[in-house]
Structure formats: C-alpha cells, structure tokens
Design a protein around this motif. Structure first.
Motif, PDB file in Angstrom:
ATOM      1  N   ARG A  35       0.764  -1.201   0.010  1.00  0.00           N
ATOM      2  CA  ARG A  35      -0.008   0.030   0.217  1.00  0.00           C
ATOM      3  C   ARG A  35       0.810   1.217  -0.085  1.00  0.00           C
ATOM      4  N   GLU A  36       0.545   2.292  -0.863  1.00  0.00           N
ATOM      5  CA  GLU A  36       1.233   3.611  -0.785  1.00  0.00           C
ATOM      6  C   GLU A  36       0.693   4.362   0.680  1.00  0.00           C
ATOM      7  N   ARG A  37       1.659   4.665   1.070  1.00  0.00           N
ATOM      8  CA  ARG A  37       1.700   5.505   2.517  1.00  0.00           C
ATOM      9  C   ARG A  37       1.542   6.907   2.331  1.00  0.00           C
ATOM     10  N   ILE A  38       0.412   7.557   2.630  1.00  0.00           N
ATOM     11  CA  ILE A  38       0.247   9.128   2.514  1.00  0.00           C
ATOM     12  C   ILE A  38       0.541   9.465   3.942  1.00  0.00           C
ATOM     13  N   SER A  39       1.635  10.355   3.866  1.00  0.00           N
ATOM     14  CA  SER A  39       1.881  11.092   5.191  1.00  0.00           C
ATOM     15  C   SER A  39       1.379  12.517   5.169  1.00  0.00           C
ATOM     16  N   LYS A  40       0.825  12.965   6.192  1.00  0.00           N
ATOM     17  CA  LYS A  40       0.544  14.367   6.516  1.00  0.00           C
ATOM     18  C   LYS A  40       1.388  15.142   6.470  1.00  0.00           C
TER      19      LYS A  40
END
Length: 185
Positions: free
Chosen positions: A3-8
């Motif tokens: 999964r592609e990790r989305i960081s804030k």
C-alpha cells in the motif's frame, strides 16, 4: 505491491521571539517557558535600548528560514519615553509594563493603584508583599516563581482592562493569554 503510504505534512510548531529590555524580563519569560511546557519554541534576547527593526529582523532570520512565521514580542518597561517611541517603529507585539515589570508582578496579588508610580516606589510596593521582601532585580527565587505561576491568571484579570491611558498598566497579560490558548490546543 504494498500500500502506498500517505503522510500528512508536518505542522511546524510556533516560534516566538521575545526581545527584552533586561534580565528581569528574561527571567520571567524563562519561567513561563519552563512552566508551560508546550510545543512552542520561545527564544528570549536581552537587547536593552539597542532595539530597532533591523535588529529584530536579524534575530528573526537567525531563528527561522521563514522569518515571517516568527511571532515577535517586545517586552519593555514603560518609564522611558524615548524607548517607547523607538518601539512604535518596530514590528512586534508590545508587552509594556508601566512604570516597570514589577507592576506586573504586583498584579499577581492585588489590583494595582491608579496613581503615578516611579520604578522605586513600585519596587517598594512589591517588597511589601509576603515572599518578596528580599526581591532583587533579575533574580526570581523558587518561591517567587511558584507564586507568579500560581497567580498568573489573577494578574491577567487585574490588568486586562488597563490601557496605555492608565498611569499604571501592563500588557504582559496578552502573552499569558496566548500561551494559555496554545496550551489548550
């Protein structure tokens, strides 16, 4: 495939620059910094009567790569009109105590008198308060620090209705209110 990790995006913590007239103001700001323990970077510098916009800009630049994000405060006594005139030409929130920072300390215990006070008479009044008999400028004992901390909101109440038009006043309450606001976030 993972999964592609989305960081804030990381939120920058606020940075406050407090330029002070002297050591007593710096000692008080350091007390607040220690007691509030909030994720704010508070930097104090004693600059005395050398204050200027150029000096403020230099300190802001040293503090951050984006100086416009640094909130600046100018903490000075209100008894020297020449310095007050200089401060009016500087960008920053003025934390002025008239006649001196000790009027702010007195406000932690009682309403301040609405009479012209010299810095000396202000010091005498402060020294008449229990625990302050041995007070020396630039030095706050542990007992005095604890008392200032415990009574800070009393001081805010005692000063919030005062303005420059009053003979004695302090706008340090604005800084306390701001720190309380940051603490509640």
């Amino acid at each position: 495939m993972g999964r592609e990790r989305i960081s804030k995006p990381r939120k920058m913590r606020p940075q406050f620059l407090v330029l002070c007239e002297g050591e007593t103001e710096e000692a008080y700001i350091n007390l607040l910094k220690q007691k509030y323990r909030i994720p704010i970077k508070i930097v104090t510098k004693i600059v005395g009567d050398k204050i200027s916009q150029k000096l403020i800009d230099r300190h802001k630049k040293e503090l951050s790569s984006n100086p416009s994000e640094v909130k600046t405060f100018l903490m000075y006594d209100g008894d020297v009109s020449k310095i007050l005139e200089t401060l009016k030409n500087c960008e920053g929130i003025m934390l002025i105590s008239k006649p001196c920072i000790e009027i702010w300390f007195i406000a932690h215990y009682k309403k301040v008198p609405e009479t012209d006070l010299s810095s000396d008479s202000c010091l005498k009044q402060l020294c008449s308060i229990s625990g302050w008999e041995q007070y020396k400028k630039a030095v706050l004992t542990i007992k005095q620090q604890d008392s200032l901390w415990d009574n800070r909101m009393t001081a805010v109440e005692n000063m919030k209705s005062k303005t420059e038009a009053n003979k004695t006043y302090s706008t340090v309450y604005q800084f306390i209110n701001l720190l309380e606001e940051e603490k509640s976030k």
